[in-house]
Scaffold this motif. Sequence first.
Motif, PDB file in Angstrom:
ATOM      1  N   ASN A 132       1.096  -0.951   4.519  1.00  0.00           N
ATOM      2  CA  ASN A 132      -0.316  -0.977   3.927  1.00  0.00           C
ATOM      3  C   ASN A 132      -0.471   0.525   4.368  1.00  0.00           C
ATOM      4  O   ASN A 132      -1.344   0.929   2.973  1.00  0.00           O
ATOM      5  CB  ASN A 132      -1.229  -2.154   4.423  1.00  0.00           C
ATOM      6  CG  ASN A 132      -1.036  -3.110   3.475  1.00  0.00           C
ATOM      7  OD1 ASN A 132      -2.010  -3.221   2.603  1.00  0.00           O
ATOM      8  ND2 ASN A 132      -0.880  -4.214   3.676  1.00  0.00           N
ATOM      9  N   PHE A 159       1.497   2.726   1.627  1.00  0.00           N
ATOM     10  CA  PHE A 159       0.520   2.684   0.208  1.00  0.00           C
ATOM     11  C   PHE A 159      -0.143   3.174   0.419  1.00  0.00           C
ATOM     12  O   PHE A 159      -0.926   4.162  -0.367  1.00  0.00           O
ATOM     13  CB  PHE A 159       0.562   0.721   0.474  1.00  0.00           C
ATOM     14  CG  PHE A 159      -0.545   0.836  -1.076  1.00  0.00           C
ATOM     15  CD1 PHE A 159       0.591   0.717  -2.115  1.00  0.00           C
ATOM     16  CD2 PHE A 159      -1.817   0.377  -1.153  1.00  0.00           C
ATOM     17  CE1 PHE A 159      -0.816   0.850  -2.944  1.00  0.00           C
ATOM     18  CE2 PHE A 159      -2.325   0.711  -1.843  1.00  0.00           C
ATOM     19  CZ  PHE A 159      -1.890   0.495  -3.359  1.00  0.00           C
ATOM     20  N   GLU A 160      -1.208   3.051   0.854  1.00  0.00           N
ATOM     21  CA  GLU A 160      -2.198   4.128   1.474  1.00  0.00           C
ATOM     22  C   GLU A 160      -2.378   5.328   1.543  1.00  0.00           C
ATOM     23  O   GLU A 160      -3.147   6.082   0.356  1.00  0.00           O
ATOM     24  CB  GLU A 160      -3.087   3.888   2.733  1.00  0.00           C
ATOM     25  CG  GLU A 160      -3.539   2.416   2.404  1.00  0.00           C
ATOM     26  CD  GLU A 160      -4.832   1.747   1.638  1.00  0.00           C
ATOM     27  OE1 GLU A 160      -4.968   2.883   0.971  1.00  0.00           O
ATOM     28  OE2 GLU A 160      -4.948   0.574   1.360  1.00  0.00           O
ATOM     29  N   ALA A 168      -1.165   6.236  -2.039  1.00  0.00           N
ATOM     30  CA  ALA A 168      -1.992   5.944  -3.496  1.00  0.00           C
ATOM     31  C   ALA A 168      -3.165   7.397  -3.507  1.00  0.00           C
ATOM     32  O   ALA A 168      -3.838   7.088  -4.715  1.00  0.00           O
ATOM     33  CB  ALA A 168      -2.674   4.492  -3.048  1.00  0.00           C
ATOM     34  N   LEU A 186      -1.354   4.138  -8.948  1.00  0.00           N
ATOM     35  CA  LEU A 186      -0.203   3.197  -8.085  1.00  0.00           C
ATOM     36  C   LEU A 186      -1.296   1.715  -7.545  1.00  0.00           C
ATOM     37  O   LEU A 186      -0.616   0.544  -6.850  1.00  0.00           O
ATOM     38  CB  LEU A 186       0.143   3.936  -7.023  1.00  0.00           C
ATOM     39  CG  LEU A 186       1.391   3.314  -5.892  1.00  0.00           C
ATOM     40  CD1 LEU A 186       2.086   3.014  -6.386  1.00  0.00           C
ATOM     41  CD2 LEU A 186       1.609   4.082  -4.731  1.00  0.00           C
ATOM     42  N   SER A 187      -2.605   2.377  -7.609  1.00  0.00           N
ATOM     43  CA  SER A 187      -3.416   1.414  -6.637  1.00  0.00           C
ATOM     44  C   SER A 187      -3.527  -0.034  -7.097  1.00  0.00           C
ATOM     45  O   SER A 187      -3.507  -0.282  -6.764  1.00  0.00           O
ATOM     46  CB  SER A 187      -5.331   1.671  -7.032  1.00  0.00           C
ATOM     47  OG  SER A 187      -5.034   2.846  -6.089  1.00  0.00           O
ATOM     48  N   LYS A 223      -0.501  -2.580  -6.478  1.00  0.00           N
ATOM     49  CA  LYS A 223      -0.053  -2.490  -4.426  1.00  0.00           C
ATOM     50  C   LYS A 223       0.706  -3.388  -4.137  1.00  0.00           C
ATOM     51  O   LYS A 223       1.611  -3.869  -3.135  1.00  0.00           O
ATOM     52  CB  LYS A 223      -1.662  -3.284  -4.386  1.00  0.00           C
ATOM     53  CG  LYS A 223      -2.234  -2.825  -3.106  1.00  0.00           C
ATOM     54  CD  LYS A 223      -3.096  -3.215  -2.073  1.00  0.00           C
ATOM     55  CE  LYS A 223      -3.031  -3.067  -0.528  1.00  0.00           C
ATOM     56  NZ  LYS A 223      -4.609  -3.124   0.005  1.00  0.00           N
ATOM     57  N   TYR A 224       0.579  -4.728  -4.544  1.00  0.00           N
ATOM     58  CA  TYR A 224       1.327  -5.925  -4.074  1.00  0.00           C
ATOM     59  C   TYR A 224       2.858  -5.468  -4.155  1.00  0.00           C
ATOM     60  O   TYR A 224       3.627  -5.971  -3.080  1.00  0.00           O
ATOM     61  CB  TYR A 224       1.094  -7.153  -4.719  1.00  0.00           C
ATOM     62  CG  TYR A 224       2.338  -8.054  -4.380  1.00  0.00           C
ATOM     63  CD1 TYR A 224       2.284  -8.995  -3.366  1.00  0.00           C
ATOM     64  CD2 TYR A 224       3.610  -8.345  -5.054  1.00  0.00           C
ATOM     65  CE1 TYR A 224       2.806  -9.652  -3.095  1.00  0.00           C
ATOM     66  CE2 TYR A 224       3.976  -9.398  -5.055  1.00  0.00           C
ATOM     67  CZ  TYR A 224       4.072 -10.071  -3.323  1.00  0.00           C
ATOM     68  OH  TYR A 224       5.119 -11.397  -3.109  1.00  0.00           O
ATOM     69  N   THR A 248       4.238  -2.729  -4.867  1.00  0.00           N
ATOM     70  CA  THR A 248       4.392  -1.360  -3.380  1.00  0.00           C
ATOM     71  C   THR A 248       4.607  -2.124  -2.414  1.00  0.00           C
ATOM     72  O   THR A 248       5.458  -1.090  -1.332  1.00  0.00           O
ATOM     73  CB  THR A 248       3.465  -0.168  -3.587  1.00  0.00           C
ATOM     74  OG1 THR A 248       3.405   0.327  -5.177  1.00  0.00           O
ATOM     75  CG2 THR A 248       3.321   1.209  -3.157  1.00  0.00           C
ATOM     76  N   VAL A 249       3.649  -1.894  -1.995  1.00  0.00           N
ATOM     77  CA  VAL A 249       3.627  -2.872   0.277  1.00  0.00           C
ATOM     78  C   VAL A 249       4.952  -3.795  -0.105  1.00  0.00           C
ATOM     79  O   VAL A 249       5.537  -3.161   1.065  1.00  0.00           O
ATOM     80  CB  VAL A 249       2.439  -3.922   0.169  1.00  0.00           C
ATOM     81  CG1 VAL A 249       2.275  -4.554   1.603  1.00  0.00           C
ATOM     82  CG2 VAL A 249       0.967  -2.753   0.164  1.00  0.00           C
ATOM     83  N   GLN A 267     -10.135  -4.751   6.838  1.00  0.00           N
ATOM     84  CA  GLN A 267      -8.879  -4.284   5.878  1.00  0.00           C
ATOM     85  C   GLN A 267      -8.285  -2.851   6.347  1.00  0.00           C
ATOM     86  O   GLN A 267      -8.827  -2.886   7.421  1.00  0.00           O
ATOM     87  CB  GLN A 267      -9.265  -4.075   4.520  1.00  0.00           C
ATOM     88  CG  GLN A 267      -9.499  -5.140   3.533  1.00  0.00           C
ATOM     89  CD  GLN A 267      -8.724  -6.496   3.715  1.00  0.00           C
ATOM     90  OE1 GLN A 267      -7.610  -5.787   3.649  1.00  0.00           O
ATOM     91  NE2 GLN A 267      -9.640  -7.436   3.629  1.00  0.00           N
ATOM     92  N   LEU A 306      -7.497  -0.266   5.215  1.00  0.00           N
ATOM     93  CA  LEU A 306      -8.237   0.513   5.000  1.00  0.00           C
ATOM     94  C   LEU A 306      -9.133   1.530   5.790  1.00  0.00           C
ATOM     95  O   LEU A 306      -9.058   2.450   5.992  1.00  0.00           O
ATOM     96  CB  LEU A 306      -7.931   0.651   3.370  1.00  0.00           C
ATOM     97  CG  LEU A 306      -8.425   2.279   2.227  1.00  0.00           C
ATOM     98  CD1 LEU A 306      -7.792   3.183   3.081  1.00  0.00           C
ATOM     99  CD2 LEU A 306      -9.500   2.408   1.390  1.00  0.00           C
TER     100      LEU A 306
END
Length: 424
Positions: free
Chosen positions: A119, A122-123, A126, A132-133, A136-137, A139-140, A278, A280
Amino acid sequence: MSESKQKISLLKKIIALVLSFGPGIFAIGYTIGTGSVTSMIVAGSKFNMQLLWVLLLSCIFSGILMFAYGNFGLITGETALFAFKKHLKYGKALAILIIVGVTFGQWNSLMGILGISANIIFEILAVNFDGLSAFKYETVLITAIIIIVTFYLLMLVGKYTFFEKILVIFVTLMGFSFVLSLCFVQPLPLDVVKGLIPTIPDVPGGKMLVAAFVGTTMASATFLSRPLFVKGKGWTIKNLDQQRKDSITAAILIFIISGTIMAVAAGALYYQGKEVTQVLDMANTLEPVAGKWAVTIFFFGALSAGLSSIFPCLLIAPLLLADYQSGELDTSSKQFRIITAIACVVALIGPAFGANPIEIQILSQVFNVFVLPLVVLGIIIMVNSKKIMKEYKTGIPVNIGLFCALFFSCAISYNGIIALTEYF
């Protein structure tokens, strides 16, 4: 000597000091992973510095247990579970129970670690890639697969010294990142002092966090693996003094780094009434104060913490089994490859189901406390046996520390049971 030569000389000394660190680096790897980072950040954002006393006690008892297990290994030449099985009446059942309990806790933890690390990456991606958002699933999950496969391949080629050097790099980066983060935000000094007075937050989730704190800081895996790691380092009975210093250094560093993370979260989030739910949110700890640059530093620290924990978590099951069977870890064996492969598959369950890695992480730390009283009781019996320790006598201060650790671990396990019944 010119100024530039002096700087190079100082840098060389620092690098030499970091690389000379012993098996204690594994203690930091096991202890300060994303589990610890998550627990400290959630605690700091929710309760300020109120749980600092739990962290302090956990680190003191961790140091004592690392010392006791390390000394036992060097004096007897035996590893923990093998010795339990060999010397104790119900040692075989105790050893199997410990293997199952610790592996369950560490593999659960691995799930959360991998989820949080993926995650975080990913952030970071992103922020740089706008579209890319929406994915998310995917990419993670792909990121998690790449991370775990890379670590598995590294496991197959590695030896003790190789794992140790990689851990040194990650742990050093993590420490610097969080100390640098503390330069941007600090809690009030009075709150730090208040945090040393024992209190449990009387709110939903308060007991859970106390148990998670101890589960992540007094990790059974750290102590059980200690005899194997001091043997892996090539230490013998002549290194007892070095082993003691290494235990103390590891416990102090765990307290400083963990306390720093909690302080960063308290300074940045608690005073603004923000909580972490979360991944983020963890990065946003610093953004209001220091902008994107600080977020990058913090993310880098959290990612280093995650990556420094993957090696020890993958190693734990084959390590404990090797300990139980013969007291020797063979990283080239078929058993080692199969068990670490199973651990890798288990680690992917969280990301595959899109579970919230922060919840998984806190829960997994709570499960870790239930084996702890057995691990403490086992070493108390072993180090006080004249038959096993021969002319080496365990001192009164160490015994007092061990019995206090046993009482503390029982109290925290009871607290953990109440926390889980309230949660479910």
